[in-house]
Design a protein around this motif. Structure first.
Motif, PDB file in Angstrom:
ATOM      1  N   HIS A 152       0.853  -1.179   0.000  1.00 48.84           N
ATOM      2  CA  HIS A 152       0.000   0.000   0.000  1.00 48.84           C
ATOM      3  C   HIS A 152       0.896   1.239   0.000  1.00 48.84           C
ATOM      4  O   HIS A 152       1.972   1.228   0.616  1.00 48.84           O
ATOM      5  CB  HIS A 152      -0.906   0.021   1.231  1.00 48.84           C
ATOM      6  N   ILE A 202      -3.986  -0.205  -1.876  1.00 44.59           N
ATOM      7  CA  ILE A 202      -4.348   1.188  -1.647  1.00 44.59           C
ATOM      8  C   ILE A 202      -3.278   2.096  -2.238  1.00 44.59           C
ATOM      9  O   ILE A 202      -2.082   1.902  -2.006  1.00 44.59           O
ATOM     10  CB  ILE A 202      -4.484   1.466  -0.144  1.00 44.59           C
ATOM     11  N   ASP A 255      -6.852   7.233   8.898  1.00 42.14           N
ATOM     12  CA  ASP A 255      -7.734   6.702   7.856  1.00 42.14           C
ATOM     13  C   ASP A 255      -7.119   5.463   7.214  1.00 42.14           C
ATOM     14  O   ASP A 255      -7.779   4.433   7.035  1.00 42.14           O
ATOM     15  CB  ASP A 255      -7.960   7.741   6.750  1.00 42.14           C
ATOM     16  N   GLU A 307      -6.975   2.395   9.455  1.00 38.69           N
ATOM     17  CA  GLU A 307      -8.280   1.745   9.513  1.00 38.69           C
ATOM     18  C   GLU A 307      -8.560   0.966   8.231  1.00 38.69           C
ATOM     19  O   GLU A 307      -9.071  -0.159   8.271  1.00 38.69           O
ATOM     20  CB  GLU A 307      -9.367   2.794   9.759  1.00 38.69           C
ATOM     21  N   ALA A 308      -8.215   1.539   7.083  1.00 33.82           N
ATOM     22  CA  ALA A 308      -8.457   0.855   5.809  1.00 33.82           C
ATOM     23  C   ALA A 308      -7.632  -0.430   5.712  1.00 33.82           C
ATOM     24  O   ALA A 308      -8.142  -1.482   5.294  1.00 33.82           O
ATOM     25  CB  ALA A 308      -8.115   1.786   4.646  1.00 33.82           C
ATOM     26  N   ARG A 335      -9.050  -4.460   6.012  1.00 34.56           N
ATOM     27  CA  ARG A 335      -8.751  -5.476   4.995  1.00 34.56           C
ATOM     28  C   ARG A 335      -8.152  -6.724   5.630  1.00 34.56           C
ATOM     29  O   ARG A 335      -8.510  -7.841   5.277  1.00 34.56           O
ATOM     30  CB  ARG A 335      -7.797  -4.911   3.945  1.00 34.56           C
ATOM     31  N   ASP A 386     -15.758  -4.337   6.909  1.00 30.53           N
ATOM     32  CA  ASP A 386     -15.907  -3.010   6.333  1.00 30.53           C
ATOM     33  C   ASP A 386     -15.218  -1.998   7.236  1.00 30.53           C
ATOM     34  O   ASP A 386     -15.244  -2.121   8.474  1.00 30.53           O
ATOM     35  CB  ASP A 386     -17.383  -2.639   6.193  1.00 30.53           C
ATOM     36  N   MET A 387     -14.622  -0.969   6.631  1.00 33.24           N
ATOM     37  CA  MET A 387     -13.980   0.059   7.430  1.00 33.24           C
ATOM     38  C   MET A 387     -15.000   1.058   7.954  1.00 33.24           C
ATOM     39  O   MET A 387     -16.115   1.190   7.420  1.00 33.24           O
ATOM     40  CB  MET A 387     -12.885   0.767   6.633  1.00 33.24           C
ATOM     41  N   ASN A 424     -13.315   6.785   6.022  1.00 28.00           N
ATOM     42  CA  ASN A 424     -13.146   6.480   4.601  1.00 28.00           C
ATOM     43  C   ASN A 424     -13.046   7.767   3.777  1.00 28.00           C
ATOM     44  O   ASN A 424     -13.806   7.990   2.830  1.00 28.00           O
ATOM     45  CB  ASN A 424     -14.313   5.622   4.116  1.00 28.00           C
ATOM     46  N   ARG A 455      -7.610   9.439  -2.809  1.00 28.51           N
ATOM     47  CA  ARG A 455      -7.232   8.281  -3.606  1.00 28.51           C
ATOM     48  C   ARG A 455      -6.388   8.654  -4.821  1.00 28.51           C
ATOM     49  O   ARG A 455      -6.235   9.825  -5.156  1.00 28.51           O
ATOM     50  CB  ARG A 455      -8.493   7.582  -4.119  1.00 28.51           C
TER      51      ARG A 455
END
Length: 384
Positions: free
Chosen positions: A101, A128, A328, A331-332, A336, A341-342, A347, A351
């Motif tokens: 990520h 990510i 953030d 948590e993401a 995973r 779900d985050m 969220n 991106r």
């Protein structure tokens, strides 16, 4: 919760941005600084990394770091890319393709085509790819976004964004190497001030309103005439939800310090926030008195509550805004790993798609500025 492992490329000793990332990533004890290739000078990077406690995971360059980390069972969970702009694409691409990520400093790439490739790689690999529009981490910016989304000011009519400072206003300083590179097309591409600061303001406009920029017209100028690229720009834009946008960015505005601010005007109210005074959000309901919303006060949105650490009246600054991007991402990544779900209030990290949209806007601003401000499509081809 077990700490996630974090690595950094760039941001070495004397770096402007490195300390903010190291503070932000470690503030909530969610990440452990584990590995790094911190300097383009191999030995200096290794030495500095060891002084920061990285031991044998202080690498001489990013290629060595990638080669070693991908073989480890305890590889880093997140890699931050904080190197010069022209290297972002190559490094981000390599780490995404090898299962990492990535949080990339802006601008994410130097061209729209590179940006589209990063988006495709992130989507294909499922890894990510975040972009550090770190000012969206401020608590009251997130509350501002929540207020717009729940309809507190009605349909958005107009958004006005600024990012203007005066730190490059001295013509006698134009050939200072620390300043000159920012206006050198070989190092920064087709745009200087808009690509450096203006895209923060434009992304903030999209973040707060929930609308994307579709077209724009720009007036760009080099007020210091030895510069090839612009040091001031005025951009008009339109958004896909019907909002009208105005943006001013400058590096020759003497008297301005940081200068990032945003105003959003809707059918039933208006909102105003400034990064230099981040603890207050000004809210004017139609036909009523001005209200000042304080960071940390009761009954704010979950997005604001989650990103507040110290009590009301005490300042929270840029490293804490960066820290909210890192929380953030923690948590993401953790969601995973745990197959859940985050938290929707987390969220909100920018991106790769945001980085791509910014690069398309950079090229549109540069072209419009050369063509006397004609209106141009500001969307990347893959989103048209």
């Amino acid at each position: 919760m077990k700490k996630l492992k974090w690595g950094m490329i760039g941001g070495g000793e004397g770096s402007q941005i490195g300390p903010a990332h190291r503070l932000g990533s470690g503030l909530d004890s969610l990440f452990e600084f584990t590995a790094g290739a911190l300097d383009h000078r191999s030995q200096e990077g290794i030495d500095y990394g060891k002084r920061l406690g990285l031991g044998d995971r202080a690498y001489g360059d990013w290629q060595d770091m990638l080669s070693a980390e991908k073989k480890r069972d305890d590889r880093v969970d997140l890699v931050t890319v904080a190197t010069p702009n022209s290297t972002h694409f190559e490094i981000t691409k390599a780490f995404l393709e090898n299962g990492f990520h990535v949080l990339c400093e802006k601008p994410m790439t130097m061209t729209v085509e590179e940006g589209e490739e990063i988006v495709k790689i992130a989507r294909t690999t499922g890894n990510i790819c975040a972009v550090n529009y770190g000012y969206t981490g401020y608590s009251l910016v997130r509350h501002m976004k929540a207020m717009v989304a729940r309809g507190d000011i009605g349909k958005v009519r107009l958004v006005n964004a600024e990012f203007a400072h005066g730190h490059h206003a001295d013509a006698a300083d134009a050939n200072n190497p620390r300043v000159r590179w920012r206006y050198d097309p070989a190092q920064v591409g087709v745009s200087a001030q808009f690509a450096d600061c203006g895209i923060h303001a434009m992304h903030m406009a999209s973040f707060v309103t929930g609308q994307e920029v579709t077209k724009l017209a720009a007036d760009t100028v080099s007020c210091i005439d030895v510069r090839t690229l612009e040091d001031d720009a005025m951009v008009n834009f339109r958004m896909d939800g019907g909002a009208v946008g105005r943006l001013w960015t400058s590096s020759i505005a003497i008297g301005r310090q940081h200068g990032l601010s945003i105003q959003v005007f809707g059918e039933t109210g208006g909102l105003r926030w400034s990064q230099e005074h981040p603890n207050q959000l000004y809210y004017m309901p139609l036909g009523e008195r001005l209200q000042i919303i304080e960071r940390g006060e009761a009954n704010l949105s979950p997005e604001a509550d989650r990103t507040t650490r110290v009590t009301i009246g005490h300042a929270e600054g840029m490293p804490l805004a960066f820290a909210n991007i890192y929380t953030d991402l923690a948590e993401a990544i953790t969601a995973r790993k745990e197959g859940r779900d985050m938290d929707p209030a987390a969220n909100l990290y920018p991106r790769a798609e945001d980085g791509l949209r910014s690069m398309a806007a950079v090229y549109a601003v540069a072209e419009s500025g050369k063509k006397d401000g004609i209106w141009l499509d500001a969307r990347p081809p893959m989103f048209r």
